[in-house]
Design a protein around this motif. Structure first.
Motif, PDB file in Angstrom:
ATOM      1  N   GLN A 154       0.826  -1.200   0.000  1.00  0.00           N
ATOM      2  CA  GLN A 154       0.000   0.000   0.000  1.00  0.00           C
ATOM      3  C   GLN A 154       0.868   1.261   0.000  1.00  0.00           C
ATOM      4  O   GLN A 154       0.581   2.216  -0.725  1.00  0.00           O
ATOM      5  CB  GLN A 154      -0.920   0.024   1.216  1.00  0.00           C
ATOM      6  CG  GLN A 154      -2.031  -0.999   1.143  1.00  0.00           C
ATOM      7  CD  GLN A 154      -2.785  -1.108   2.460  1.00  0.00           C
ATOM      8  OE1 GLN A 154      -2.407  -0.545   3.483  1.00  0.00           O
ATOM      9  NE2 GLN A 154      -3.863  -1.876   2.444  1.00  0.00           N
ATOM     10  N   LEU A 155       1.913   1.262   0.803  1.00  0.00           N
ATOM     11  CA  LEU A 155       2.824   2.416   0.847  1.00  0.00           C
ATOM     12  C   LEU A 155       3.524   2.599  -0.477  1.00  0.00           C
ATOM     13  O   LEU A 155       3.694   3.737  -0.944  1.00  0.00           O
ATOM     14  CB  LEU A 155       3.860   2.245   1.973  1.00  0.00           C
ATOM     15  CG  LEU A 155       3.334   2.372   3.384  1.00  0.00           C
ATOM     16  CD1 LEU A 155       4.418   2.002   4.385  1.00  0.00           C
ATOM     17  CD2 LEU A 155       2.819   3.782   3.646  1.00  0.00           C
ATOM     18  N   THR A 156       3.938   1.520  -1.083  1.00  0.00           N
ATOM     19  CA  THR A 156       4.621   1.583  -2.380  1.00  0.00           C
ATOM     20  C   THR A 156       3.686   2.126  -3.445  1.00  0.00           C
ATOM     21  O   THR A 156       4.079   2.972  -4.252  1.00  0.00           O
ATOM     22  CB  THR A 156       5.145   0.195  -2.767  1.00  0.00           C
ATOM     23  OG1 THR A 156       5.998  -0.295  -1.732  1.00  0.00           O
ATOM     24  CG2 THR A 156       5.933   0.254  -4.062  1.00  0.00           C
ATOM     25  N   GLN A 157       2.446   1.666  -3.449  1.00  0.00           N
ATOM     26  CA  GLN A 157       1.485   2.127  -4.444  1.00  0.00           C
ATOM     27  C   GLN A 157       1.112   3.589  -4.235  1.00  0.00           C
ATOM     28  O   GLN A 157       0.922   4.335  -5.198  1.00  0.00           O
ATOM     29  CB  GLN A 157       0.216   1.265  -4.411  1.00  0.00           C
ATOM     30  CG  GLN A 157       0.439  -0.115  -4.963  1.00  0.00           C
ATOM     31  CD  GLN A 157      -0.784  -1.001  -4.817  1.00  0.00           C
ATOM     32  OE1 GLN A 157      -1.791  -0.610  -4.233  1.00  0.00           O
ATOM     33  NE2 GLN A 157      -0.696  -2.212  -5.348  1.00  0.00           N
ATOM     34  N   SER A 158       1.013   4.017  -2.982  1.00  0.00           N
ATOM     35  CA  SER A 158       0.621   5.411  -2.727  1.00  0.00           C
ATOM     36  C   SER A 158       1.742   6.394  -2.993  1.00  0.00           C
ATOM     37  O   SER A 158       1.501   7.576  -3.199  1.00  0.00           O
ATOM     38  CB  SER A 158       0.121   5.567  -1.285  1.00  0.00           C
ATOM     39  OG  SER A 158       1.182   5.399  -0.371  1.00  0.00           O
ATOM     40  N   SER A 159       2.987   5.912  -3.023  1.00  0.00           N
ATOM     41  CA  SER A 159       4.113   6.829  -3.262  1.00  0.00           C
ATOM     42  C   SER A 159       4.422   6.967  -4.752  1.00  0.00           C
ATOM     43  O   SER A 159       5.252   7.767  -5.145  1.00  0.00           O
ATOM     44  CB  SER A 159       5.360   6.366  -2.510  1.00  0.00           C
ATOM     45  OG  SER A 159       5.838   5.151  -3.041  1.00  0.00           O
ATOM     46  N   THR A 160       3.770   6.162  -5.599  1.00  0.00           N
ATOM     47  CA  THR A 160       4.027   6.261  -7.050  1.00  0.00           C
ATOM     48  C   THR A 160       2.977   7.067  -7.748  1.00  0.00           C
ATOM     49  O   THR A 160       1.992   7.463  -7.283  1.00  0.00           O
ATOM     50  CB  THR A 160       4.079   4.863  -7.708  1.00  0.00           C
ATOM     51  OG1 THR A 160       2.889   4.160  -7.432  1.00  0.00           O
ATOM     52  CG2 THR A 160       5.287   4.114  -7.224  1.00  0.00           C
TER      53      THR A 160
END
Length: 117
Positions: free
Chosen positions: A111-117
Motif C-alpha cells: 500500500q505504501l509503495t502504491q501510494s508513493s508512485t
C-alpha cells in the motif's frame, strides 16, 4: 537441496497443512487460533527467507543503525539538514523499514509503495 531451502519448504508445508487440512475441520472457536498460527508461520518464513538472502548478499551498511551510538550522533547534530550523511541515514532507515514491513506486514508495504508512485 540446501538446509535453508529445506527449512523454507518445511515452513511452507506446515502452513499449507494447517490452512487446507486442519482449519476447515476445526470449530469456529478454534479457527481464530489456527489462523493466528498460520499467520505466524508466514511471518517466520518471510523472516527466515530475508535472513538467508542477507547472508548471501553480505548485508553491509554505511551507518551502524543499531545501539545507542546512533542516538548520540543524531543528538549531536551529525545528521542535521545540511549534513552530507543525512541522505545516507534516511535511505538506510527507509530500507530497514521496508525490509521489516516485507516480513511483518507485506500488505502495508504494498500500500505504501502504491501510494508513493
Amino acid at each position: 537441496m540446501n538446509e535453508s531451502q529445506r527449512t523454507l519448504d518445511l515452513l511452507n508445508e506446515a502452513h499449507e497443512t494447517l490452512t487446507k487440512a486442519v482449519i476447515p475441520s476445526v470449530s469456529k472457536q478454534d479457527r481464530y487460533s489456527c489462523l493466528m498460527i498460520a499467520n505466524a508461520l508466514r511471518i517466520v518464513e518471510r523472516h527466515f527467507r530475508t535472513l538467508t538472502q542477507d547472508e548471501s548478499i553480505g548485508g553491509a551498511t554505511d551507518i551502524s543503525l543499531g545501539g545507542g551510538a546512533l542516538v548520540k550522533e543524531i543528538r549531536t547534530g551529525l545528521f542535521d539538514t545540511h549534513s552530507p550523511l543525512r541522505g545516507s541515514l534516511v535511505r538506510q532507515l527507509r530500507d530497514r523499514l521496508s525490509s521489516q514491513l516485507a516480513i511483518d506486514n507485506p500488505r502495508v508495504l504494498e500500500q505504501l509503495t502504491q501510494s508513493s508512485t
